[in-house]
Design an enzyme around this catalytic site. Structure first.
Site, PDB file in Angstrom:
ATOM      1  N   CYS A   1       0.780  -1.400  -0.297  1.00 46.77           N
ATOM      2  CA  CYS A   1      -0.225  -0.151  -0.007  1.00 46.77           C
ATOM      3  C   CYS A   1       0.961   0.678   0.073  1.00 46.77           C
ATOM      4  CB  CYS A   1      -0.848  -0.251   1.524  1.00 46.77           C
ATOM      5  SG  CYS A   1      -2.015   1.759   1.476  1.00 46.77           S
TER       6      CYS A   1
ATOM      7  N   CYS B   1       0.170   3.974   2.769  1.00 49.38           N
ATOM      8  CA  CYS B   1       0.731   3.317   3.669  1.00 49.38           C
ATOM      9  C   CYS B   1       1.952   3.408   4.283  1.00 49.38           C
ATOM     10  CB  CYS B   1       0.293   1.845   4.431  1.00 49.38           C
ATOM     11  SG  CYS B   1      -1.046   1.414   4.115  1.00 49.38           S
TER      12      CYS B   1
END
Lengths: 107, 324
Positions: free
Chosen positions: A31, A34
């Site tokens: 991700c 993230c």
């Protein structure tokens, strides 16, 4: 201070039974947002170490907890007090925006 | 003061930085705090960027571009631009941290932002089943029935990617033909898990705490129907990100920054624009990169026309900041 990793095994001790307010960063390797928000959370953890514990939970390794907390979008940052979720912030945000979202738990 | 500041860190921003740095302009590139690397950071396989016959992962490509820009002396700052003053010969760029930087030239390569459906329940259910990022969120829809809204390349890419997780992926599209490239269309058509719902738009998102379905409206007959879903991915396009320059640079009717002809010259001397923020049509990584190159060459030419004393001021302070 870098946010500690928590696991299925340590979640109760580190989060649910933590006397301090804890932010759990639900994240994954794949991700991008993230990875972008991670250093910002590290900074906030460092600057507010007395108020807020910040820990990270890898949703790939611990899908059970991700499902339990109904994560459908990451990064998802959930603030726990006395074992209950009191605030959810979703998506990577610049530091000032994240601090504004978390203001009640940083002061 | 700098000679040049580049705002944005997608293919346009980094290509501009590579050219400007190799021209010895010591560019400062403002990369953003959480969107550094731009849109390609949220894509997986990039198969159409020349030079990568096996394809390349979006984030890997952006890391390489950044390394190439830094190799020639680009300074990258991970912060967001909160304000700019582009009028006058000396431009100022203010960052989220409050820090202000001055430069003789600015390249705006701020890209575009996901377009929203504009429905009242969209914000409320965002992160609860409504998503704009298949690569980020697809994982959480294992075994579920979900839908992608849109008919372009990114919608096809998302739908195809999401079949790795979901049991069924509907593609909801307003028309009966797709805007997506042939190869992406064929890939989606060949996928057993993908089903197209043509001539339909999302009129409402249903669900109290999480997405449970959508209200569909037939764009031809106006007939409404309900579709049960566990998630909704929105891929209906992007809007150029111009909020920083409103009132300072002329925009086109498409909302992009207006540039002169094939150049990157904006309505303000010394300000250049590149990438998706000037491009309502092509919006590819490689066209953005090319546009970044054009902007750096235009900026370099502009700087060469400035009075020597102004340029001297820029390089003196640069040296000072290096030695400090």
């Amino acid at each position: 201070m870098t946010a500690r990793a928590v696991t299925e095994a340590t979640f109760d001790q580190e989060v649910i039974n933590n006397e301090k307010t804890v932010l759990v960063d639900f994240w994954a390797e794949w991700c991008g947002p993230c990875r972008a928000v991670s250093p910002i959370l590290d900074q906030i953890a460092h600057e507010h170490a007395d108020k807020l514990d910040i820990v990270k939970l890898n949703v790939d390794d611990h899908p059970g907890l991700a499902a339990k907390y109904q994560i459908t979008s990451i990064p998802a940052m959930k603030v726990f007090q006395k074992g209950e979720v009191v605030k959810t912030v979703i998506g990577a945000k610049p530091k000032p925006a994240l601090e504004a979202d978390l203001a009640a738990y940083l002061a | 003061m700098r000679q040049i500041i580049i705002i944005g860190s997608g293919p346009a921003g980094y290509t501009a930085a590579i050219y400007a740095a190799r021209a010895n302009l010591q560019p400062l590139l403002i990369a953003s705090s959480v969107e550094a690397g731009g849109e390609l950071m949220n894509t997986t396989d990039v198969e159409n960027f020349p030079g990568f016959p096996e394809g390349v992962q979006g984030p890997d490509l952006m890391t390489k571009m950044q390394e190439q820009a830094e190799r020639f002396g680009t300074e990258v700052v991970y912060d967001d631009v909160s304000a700019v003053d582009l009028t006058g010969p000396i431009k100022t760029v203010t960052l989220g941290s409050g820090e202000t930087h001055e430069a003789l030239a600015v390249i705006v390569a701020t890209g575009s932002a996901y377009r929203k459906l504009g429905l009242s329940d969209e914000e409320r259910l965002s992160g609860h089943g409504v998503s704009w990022c298949a690569t980020c969120d697809g994982f959480f829809f294992k075994g579920k029935t979900i839908a992608v809204v849109g008919g372009g390349d990114s919608a096809m890419e998302e739908a195809t990617f999401l079949t790795r997780f979901a049991s069924k992926v509907y593609v909801i599209h307003r028309k009966d033909t797709l805007r997506a490239s042939k190869i992406m269309q064929e890939r989606a058509f060949a996928n057993d898990k993908i089903e197209f719902i043509w001539n339909s738009e999302v009129a409402g998102i249903l669900g109290a705490d999480a997405v449970e379905g959508v209200q569909l409206r037939d764009t031809v007959t106006g007939v409404e129907s309900t579709l049960e879903l566990g998630g909704l991915f929105v891929a209906i396009g992007n809007d150029p990100r111009t909020h920083l320059v409103h009132g300072q640079l002329d925009l086109t009717p498409d909302g992009t920054i207006s540039v002169g002809g094939r150049s990157s010259k904006t309505s303000q001397a010394g300000v250049f624009a590149a990438g998706d923020v000037v491009d309502p049509t092509y919006r590819q990584a490689v066209t953005a990169a090319a546009s970044g190159c054009v902007s750096a060459l235009d900026a370099e030419h502009y700087l060469s026309t400035l009075p020597q004393d102004l340029l001297a001021k820029a390089s003196e302070t640069e040296l000072a900041s290096v030695t400090n």
